[in-house]
Design a protein around this motif. Sequence first.
Motif, PDB file in Angstrom:
ATOM      1  N   ASN A  59     -12.120  20.426 -26.748  1.00 48.21           N
ATOM      2  CA  ASN A  59     -11.924  19.581 -27.924  1.00 48.21           C
ATOM      3  C   ASN A  59     -11.357  18.233 -27.504  1.00 48.21           C
ATOM      4  N   TYR A  60     -10.398  18.237 -26.585  1.00 49.98           N
ATOM      5  CA  TYR A  60      -9.831  16.981 -26.100  1.00 49.98           C
ATOM      6  C   TYR A  60     -10.890  16.133 -25.397  1.00 49.98           C
ATOM      7  N   ARG A  61     -11.774  16.796 -24.634  1.00 45.84           N
ATOM      8  CA  ARG A  61     -12.847  16.081 -23.945  1.00 45.84           C
ATOM      9  C   ARG A  61     -13.825  15.477 -24.963  1.00 45.84           C
ATOM     10  N   ALA A  62     -14.175  16.250 -25.996  1.00 49.09           N
ATOM     11  CA  ALA A  62     -15.081  15.748 -27.041  1.00 49.09           C
ATOM     12  C   ALA A  62     -14.429  14.571 -27.778  1.00 49.09           C
ATOM     13  N   LYS A  63     -13.132  14.682 -28.090  1.00 50.53           N
ATOM     14  CA  LYS A  63     -12.421  13.574 -28.745  1.00 50.53           C
ATOM     15  C   LYS A  63     -12.445  12.330 -27.865  1.00 50.53           C
ATOM     16  N   LYS A  64     -12.215  12.508 -26.568  1.00 51.03           N
ATOM     17  CA  LYS A  64     -12.186  11.376 -25.640  1.00 51.03           C
ATOM     18  C   LYS A  64     -13.539  10.685 -25.591  1.00 51.03           C
ATOM     19  N   ILE A  65     -14.614  11.457 -25.557  1.00 51.17           N
ATOM     20  CA  ILE A  65     -15.957  10.874 -25.524  1.00 51.17           C
ATOM     21  C   ILE A  65     -16.196  10.046 -26.779  1.00 51.17           C
ATOM     22  N   CYS A  75     -13.914   6.834 -26.781  1.00 45.02           N
ATOM     23  CA  CYS A  75     -14.310   5.810 -25.804  1.00 45.02           C
ATOM     24  C   CYS A  75     -15.558   5.052 -26.241  1.00 45.02           C
ATOM     25  N   GLY A  76     -16.314   5.612 -27.168  1.00 47.01           N
ATOM     26  CA  GLY A  76     -17.554   4.987 -27.590  1.00 47.01           C
ATOM     27  C   GLY A  76     -17.444   4.153 -28.854  1.00 47.01           C
ATOM     28  N   ILE A  77     -16.232   3.910 -29.328  1.00 46.49           N
ATOM     29  CA  ILE A  77     -16.081   3.162 -30.580  1.00 46.49           C
ATOM     30  C   ILE A  77     -15.253   1.904 -30.364  1.00 46.49           C
ATOM     31  N   GLY A  78     -15.395   0.978 -31.296  1.00 49.46           N
ATOM     32  CA  GLY A  78     -14.637  -0.269 -31.238  1.00 49.46           C
ATOM     33  C   GLY A  78     -13.319  -0.157 -31.976  1.00 49.46           C
ATOM     34  N   PRO A  79     -12.553  -1.253 -32.017  1.00 49.40           N
ATOM     35  CA  PRO A  79     -11.220  -1.222 -32.631  1.00 49.40           C
ATOM     36  C   PRO A  79     -11.231  -0.917 -34.126  1.00 49.40           C
ATOM     37  N   ASP A  80     -12.247  -1.373 -34.852  1.00 47.34           N
ATOM     38  CA  ASP A  80     -12.294  -1.075 -36.288  1.00 47.34           C
ATOM     39  C   ASP A  80     -12.478   0.413 -36.531  1.00 47.34           C
ATOM     40  N   ALA A  95     -12.205  16.564 -32.811  1.00 48.24           N
ATOM     41  CA  ALA A  95     -13.453  15.823 -32.621  1.00 48.24           C
ATOM     42  C   ALA A  95     -14.306  15.907 -33.889  1.00 48.24           C
ATOM     43  N   LYS A  96     -14.288  17.055 -34.545  1.00 45.30           N
ATOM     44  CA  LYS A  96     -15.064  17.222 -35.777  1.00 45.30           C
ATOM     45  C   LYS A  96     -14.579  16.251 -36.859  1.00 45.30           C
ATOM     46  N   GLU A  97     -13.272  16.115 -37.020  1.00 42.22           N
ATOM     47  CA  GLU A  97     -12.722  15.184 -38.016  1.00 42.22           C
ATOM     48  C   GLU A  97     -13.127  13.743 -37.689  1.00 42.22           C
ATOM     49  N   ILE A  98     -13.098  13.385 -36.411  1.00 41.17           N
ATOM     50  CA  ILE A  98     -13.499  12.044 -35.989  1.00 41.17           C
ATOM     51  C   ILE A  98     -14.960  11.815 -36.356  1.00 41.17           C
ATOM     52  N   TRP A  99     -15.817  12.772 -36.012  1.00 41.65           N
ATOM     53  CA  TRP A  99     -17.244  12.638 -36.278  1.00 41.65           C
ATOM     54  C   TRP A  99     -17.515  12.502 -37.774  1.00 41.65           C
TER      55      TRP A  99
END
Length: 147
Positions: free
Chosen positions: A52-58, A61-66, A77-81
């Motif tokens: 889960n930590y690895r998925a969150k990191k990926i 790392c792929g998003i901008g500041p906004d 990671a699911k909540e982020i997605w």
Amino acid sequence: MHDFMIAEDSELWEIICDGPHVPMKKLEETGPLVPKGRREYIDIDRKVIEKNYRAKKILMCGIGPDEYNRVSACDTAKEIWEALQTAHEGTTQVKQSKIDMLTTEYELFRMKDDASIQNMHTKFTSIINELHSLGDVIPRNKLALAA
């Protein structure tokens, strides 16, 4: 090595879609399952939780500041997605409205006399790609640039 990477990617995508693995235990032999405390984790539990930590990191790392500000409080990671999907696609109702609007635009699309073929092709491709990104794929045999 290649097969391992495919399996790893697949596991990370499952965590993004389904949520993280939570190590469980039984309170009694016939009792309900409850989450384990961190001190009760065994090596396999830790390895699965690390995914889960690895998925969150990926994702991070792929998003901008906004986008980072939108998802910085997410725990999984699911909540982020899901937060990114809602921010970029809108709710299910908004997404369907976008699809309906683009479908109408596609159906009414016609080549204009004063437009270049390149500009018209670019506009047509843009409509098709946006529909595709929203999950509404027009079959290839129905794609035709109206003259």
